[in-house]
Enzyme design. Structure first.
Site, PDB file in Angstrom:
ATOM      1  N   HIS A 149      -1.405   1.869   1.178  1.00 39.08           N
ATOM      2  CA  HIS A 149       0.027   2.023   1.465  1.00 39.08           C
ATOM      3  C   HIS A 149       0.375   1.431   2.836  1.00 39.08           C
ATOM      4  CE1 HIS A 149      -0.208   5.722  -1.409  1.00 39.08           C
ATOM      5  NE2 HIS A 149      -0.420   4.580  -2.025  1.00 39.08           N
ATOM      6  N   HIS A 163      -6.133   0.214  -9.140  1.00 37.53           N
ATOM      7  CA  HIS A 163      -6.851  -0.247  -7.938  1.00 37.53           C
ATOM      8  C   HIS A 163      -8.110  -1.050  -8.229  1.00 37.53           C
ATOM      9  CE1 HIS A 163      -4.501   1.319  -4.809  1.00 37.53           C
ATOM     10  NE2 HIS A 163      -4.541   2.546  -5.261  1.00 37.53           N
ATOM     11  N   HIS A 207       5.530   2.242  -7.666  1.00 36.71           N
ATOM     12  CA  HIS A 207       4.361   2.578  -6.843  1.00 36.71           C
ATOM     13  C   HIS A 207       3.162   1.699  -7.199  1.00 36.71           C
ATOM     14  CE1 HIS A 207       2.140   4.844  -3.921  1.00 36.71           C
ATOM     15  NE2 HIS A 207       1.114   4.745  -4.762  1.00 36.71           N
ATOM     16  N   ASP A 225       0.944  -0.439  -4.568  1.00 29.38           N
ATOM     17  CA  ASP A 225      -0.520  -0.450  -4.485  1.00 29.38           C
ATOM     18  C   ASP A 225      -1.074  -1.870  -4.609  1.00 29.38           C
ATOM     19  OD1 ASP A 225      -0.876   2.267  -4.127  1.00 29.38           O
ATOM     20  OD2 ASP A 225      -1.179   2.689  -6.258  1.00 29.38           O
TER      21      ASP A 225
HETATM   22 ZN    ZN Z   1      -0.813   4.368  -4.071  1.00 27.50          ZN
END
Ligand code: ZN
Length: 295
Positions: A78, A261, A234, A238
């Site tokens: 972030h 991720h 979001h 990321d």
């Molecule tokens: Zn995140």
């Protein structure tokens, strides 16, 4: 393609609890000379330095961690997404513990912090990574690809078997102001059913309704949402943070479907491996030299 290198004007700091470790830390951003790059500095461990580069990533479960030897800094994405959105290329990130504070679960506090410090334009340029042919990563029904463009455009689609999330998609044209308005406020999210599992694994110890959108099987427990499609926003946040580990700005049109991720990270690795052969010809020599530092 080149852009001006940038750092910040003044030291600024922010403190808070780590989402996974539950440890309270203070982060101080400090300006550095051109060419230094982005570096995490563990001020509690004699100033050990960890470059914010893909080669430093050590863990990718639920958050992105960078490390060197036995020392790491967790949940960097972030903060790094904000640094990238502000065009910062050179910065020291001092931290007195193992995890960047989660604050409210979004990137907005970090954007405000950097904007408060002010951005200083440095007198040297950095080559931009621009692919000249598509690069794609497909894993089952999940995929992520980049095609040539002179801007960074992200099209992200998610599909969760959940009544509140379901299918969401967003086309995001990257820039400081658009990131600040459309992406930075989007908060991290987690499912109640995962909390016990995560805690047993030593994760989510600092997670609370203050710093995370919490969902049960039916809906959001701590509404209201900041955007109807806050979840896909979001995911873009990321992804921008994970792209920051390339170590220089990137342009291209990225299409991601149900990634996360770990997949973002494998995609960044694939881009870096392909980079010397697929970037624009005039910058090949410079970029190949720059990429040498990633090996
Ligand atoms: Zn995140």
């Amino acid at each position: 393609m080149f852009v001006q290198r940038k750092t910040i004007n003044a030291n600024v700091s922010i403190s808070g609890i780590g989402l996974h470790s539950g440890i309270y830390t203070t982060v101080e951003l400090r300006p550095v000379p051109a060419g230094s790059g982005i570096t995490f500095v563990r001020s509690d461990l004699g100033g050990l330095r960890i470059a914010a580069l893909q080669a430093s990533t050590t863990a990718l479960d639920h958050a992105t961690t960078v490390g060197k030897d036995d020392v790491s800094v967790g949940t960097v994405e972030h903060l790094l997404s904000s640094i990238m959105a502000c065009g910062i290329t050179d910065l020291d990130i001092h931290i007195d513990g193992p995890e960047i504070p989660i604050i409210d679960g979004s990137a907005l506090p970090f954007m405000h912090l950097i904007d408060a410090a002010g951005v200083r334009v440095l007198d040297t340029e950095i080559p931009v990574l621009r692919v000249t042919q598509p690069i794609e990563l497909v894993e089952g029904d999940r995929s992520i690809r980049i095609t040539p463009s002179n801007r960074l455009i992200i099209k992200y689609k998610i599909d969760f078997d959940h009544p509140t999330i379901g299918r969401e998609s967003l086309h995001f044209d990257f820039g400081h102001d658009s990131f600040l308005r459309k992406i930075a406020p989007a908060r991290t999210f987690g499912f109640m059913r995962d909390v016990e599992k995560l805690r047993a694994a030593g994760l989510a110890r600092g997670g609370s309704v203050e710093n995370c959108i919490v969902l049960d099987d039916r809906g959001v427990l701590n509404g209201p949402l900041r955007f109807k499609d806050e979840f896909v926003r979001h995911k873009i946040l990321d992804l921008v943070g994970d792209l920051a580990l390339i170590g220089r700005p990137i342009v291209g049109e990225i299409t991601a479907y149900r990634a996360g991720h770990a997949m973002h990270s494998r995609f960044v690795e694939k881009i870096l491996r392909s980079a010397t052969s697929t970037i624009s010809r005039p910058e090949t020599a410079v970029a190949a030299k720059a990429l040498g530092t990633f090996a």
